[in-house]
Design a protein around this motif. Structure first.
Motif, PDB file in Angstrom:
ATOM      1  N   SER A 274      13.067   1.889  -8.150  1.00  0.00           N
ATOM      2  CA  SER A 274      12.441   0.838  -7.351  1.00  0.00           C
ATOM      3  C   SER A 274      11.256   1.431  -6.605  1.00  0.00           C
ATOM      4  N   LEU A 275      10.115   0.799  -6.731  1.00  0.00           N
ATOM      5  CA  LEU A 275       8.884   1.326  -6.134  1.00  0.00           C
ATOM      6  C   LEU A 275       8.770   0.991  -4.653  1.00  0.00           C
ATOM      7  N   ASP A 276       8.217   1.909  -3.901  1.00  0.00           N
ATOM      8  CA  ASP A 276       7.744   1.604  -2.552  1.00  0.00           C
ATOM      9  C   ASP A 276       6.335   1.042  -2.731  1.00  0.00           C
ATOM     10  N   LEU A 277       6.236  -0.281  -2.758  1.00  0.00           N
ATOM     11  CA  LEU A 277       4.965  -0.920  -3.078  1.00  0.00           C
ATOM     12  C   LEU A 277       3.886  -0.618  -2.051  1.00  0.00           C
ATOM     13  N   ASN A 278       4.282  -0.285  -0.830  1.00  0.00           N
ATOM     14  CA  ASN A 278       3.281   0.081   0.168  1.00  0.00           C
ATOM     15  C   ASN A 278       2.481   1.301  -0.261  1.00  0.00           C
ATOM     16  N   SER A 279       3.102   2.159  -1.062  1.00  0.00           N
ATOM     17  CA  SER A 279       2.399   3.360  -1.512  1.00  0.00           C
ATOM     18  C   SER A 279       1.292   3.024  -2.505  1.00  0.00           C
ATOM     19  N   ILE A 280       1.363   1.849  -3.124  1.00  0.00           N
ATOM     20  CA  ILE A 280       0.297   1.382  -4.024  1.00  0.00           C
ATOM     21  C   ILE A 280      -0.650   0.466  -3.269  1.00  0.00           C
ATOM     22  N   PHE A 281      -0.099  -0.587  -2.651  1.00  0.00           N
ATOM     23  CA  PHE A 281      -0.937  -1.576  -1.973  1.00  0.00           C
ATOM     24  C   PHE A 281      -1.696  -0.978  -0.791  1.00  0.00           C
ATOM     25  N   GLY A 282      -1.117   0.025  -0.165  1.00  0.00           N
ATOM     26  CA  GLY A 282      -1.740   0.598   1.019  1.00  0.00           C
ATOM     27  C   GLY A 282      -2.516   1.866   0.767  1.00  0.00           C
ATOM     28  N   THR A 283      -2.776   2.188  -0.503  1.00  0.00           N
ATOM     29  CA  THR A 283      -3.469   3.439  -0.807  1.00  0.00           C
ATOM     30  C   THR A 283      -4.886   3.452  -0.237  1.00  0.00           C
ATOM     31  N   SER A 284      -5.297   4.612   0.225  1.00  0.00           N
ATOM     32  CA  SER A 284      -6.695   4.825   0.612  1.00  0.00           C
ATOM     33  C   SER A 284      -7.281   5.986  -0.177  1.00  0.00           C
ATOM     34  N   GLU A 285      -6.621   6.325  -1.269  1.00  0.00           N
ATOM     35  CA  GLU A 285      -7.097   7.388  -2.153  1.00  0.00           C
ATOM     36  C   GLU A 285      -8.440   6.978  -2.756  1.00  0.00           C
ATOM     37  N   PRO A 286      -9.458   7.809  -2.643  1.00  0.00           N
ATOM     38  CA  PRO A 286     -10.751   7.466  -3.244  1.00  0.00           C
ATOM     39  C   PRO A 286     -10.617   7.179  -4.738  1.00  0.00           C
ATOM     40  N   GLY A 287     -11.232   6.102  -5.173  1.00  0.00           N
ATOM     41  CA  GLY A 287     -11.213   5.763  -6.593  1.00  0.00           C
ATOM     42  C   GLY A 287      -9.933   5.128  -7.081  1.00  0.00           C
TER      43      GLY A 287
END
Length: 374
Positions: free
Chosen positions: A297-310
């Motif tokens: 099960s994904l922690d969707l915040n780790s995708i939706f909240g990313t600030s990783e460049p690109g």
């Protein structure tokens, strides 16, 4: 042996699944001619010959491609297999899985709560696992004459889809689009009128990425309180194509089909365009809620909240829900074999159909979980 899937193989998939796929909503399948190296496949092709599954319509075209690949691999290994997938919706898939009417379910969200408890009973006292097999990027598609490069962020999107921003030349949008001539025209949000996993994921994204600007919550029904409704991914994309000044959220493949412009999203590290590579970068940074358990099960915040460049943050994940243990031996072998193929050679065709092939970081964890199914 290397070979291309023949028309006969694709025909077998279509005939075998014709009655089931008739109730699916949107169809954006692409021709499937990728060469398959069956000798390199880790699929055993063992177990019962026919697998049944149902659920998410968002992954329907991916499941068609997976089934085609799997049939081709197993045919070359001398095995006759079939996979019947009914894109009846995530909720129905979970319900059928719990009722033992299908072997596994496709779902836009992980099984949890009372349903997870019921699934544990269905799995002879063992946990059901959520295995993220298909990722589809969601485009912010718009129709704005003369504006080919538009940048938005979580806050402006939250305000657009809740009525806080109503004009294209609003100062908040202008601040993200220096040098772009934005018209003094009304924004027309187009939203899904039907219950949708895409809507749920979009609203979860807004909750995570808007800095508090989205207070409406999430769920499969749109709760923003503004906009014009259209049914299905095809419906919203076609509506935007015919309505100047409009904007929607829709799977990338439908935006591409209707030749819609797609906004860049600024996560705080600069504007990011939607591509296979940028969406894949966001998925690569995903974390899991139950690390080390087999459940992914994904922690969707780790995708939706990313600030990783690109990294493009607006990505929909769909799961296959399976029994960790509790299948009979033939069903267990067949489920493991099919999912092994889908997580391996099955990923090759997904980009052409608007999905994002699994990054290695996710693929390795998924393959390990599949192998651990009892």
């Amino acid at each position: 042996m290397n070979f291309k899937r023949s028309g006969a193989v694709l025909g077998a998939v279509a005939i075998g699944a014709m009655a089931l796929t008739a109730c699916g909503s949107d169809n954006n399948s692409a021709s499937n001619t990728t060469t398959v190296n069956s000798a390199a496949s880790n699929a055993s092709c063992e177990g019962k010959s026919t697998l049944s599954a149902a659920g998410s319509s968002a992954q329907k075209n991916a499941m068609d491609a997976f089934a085609s690949t799997y049939i081709a691999v197993c045919t070359d290994k001398g095995k006759d297999v079939k996979v019947a997938y009914n894109p009846s919706g995530s909720g129905d898939g979970r319900t059928q899985f719990i009722a033992k009417q299908i072997d596994f379910a496709g779902s836009d969200s992980a099984i949890k709560g009372d349903q997870a408890a019921a699934a544990k009973e269905r799995c002879a006292g063992n946990d059901a696992w959520n295995l993220p097999l298909v990722f589809g990027p969601v485009a912010i598609a718009y129709n704005l004459d003369g504006v080919e490069d538009l940048t938005l962020n979580g806050e402006t999107l939250a305000k657009i889809f809740s009525g806080g921003i109503t004009k294209w030349n609003d100062p908040a949008i202008a601040a993200l689009n220096s040098g772009v001539s934005l018209p003094d025209e009304p924004i027309v949000p187009i939203v899904r009128s039907d219950s949708s996993g895409t809507t749920d994921n979009f609203q979860q994204y807004l909750t995570t990425a808007s800095g508090g600007a989205w207070t409406k919550g999430a769920g499969s029904d749109f709760v923003g309180g503004v906009g014009e409704g259209a049914k299905g991914s095809a419906g919203v994309s076609q509506a935007v194509a015919g309505a100047p000044g409009s904007i929607t959220y829709v799977e990338k493949s439908f935006a591409d089909q209707n030749k819609l412009a797609k906004a860049q999203i600024d996560t705080g590290a600069g504007p990011v365009a939607l591509t296979e590579e940028t969406a894949g970068k966001a998925i690569s940074g995903a974390t899991f809620k139950n690390e080390g358990t087999g459940d992914l099960s994904l922690d969707l915040n780790s995708i939706f909240g990313t600030s990783e460049p690109g990294a493009y943050p607006l990505v929909l994940a769909t799961y296959e829900i399976v029994c960790s243990k509790g299948y009979d031996a033939d069903t267990s072998a067949a489920v493991k074999s099919f999912l092994t193929s889908a997580a391996g050679e099955g990923q090759a065709d997904l980009a052409a159909q608007g999905y994002v092939p699994l990054p290695a970081t996710v693929q390795d964890k998924l393959t390990a979980s599949i192998a651990a199914i009892g």
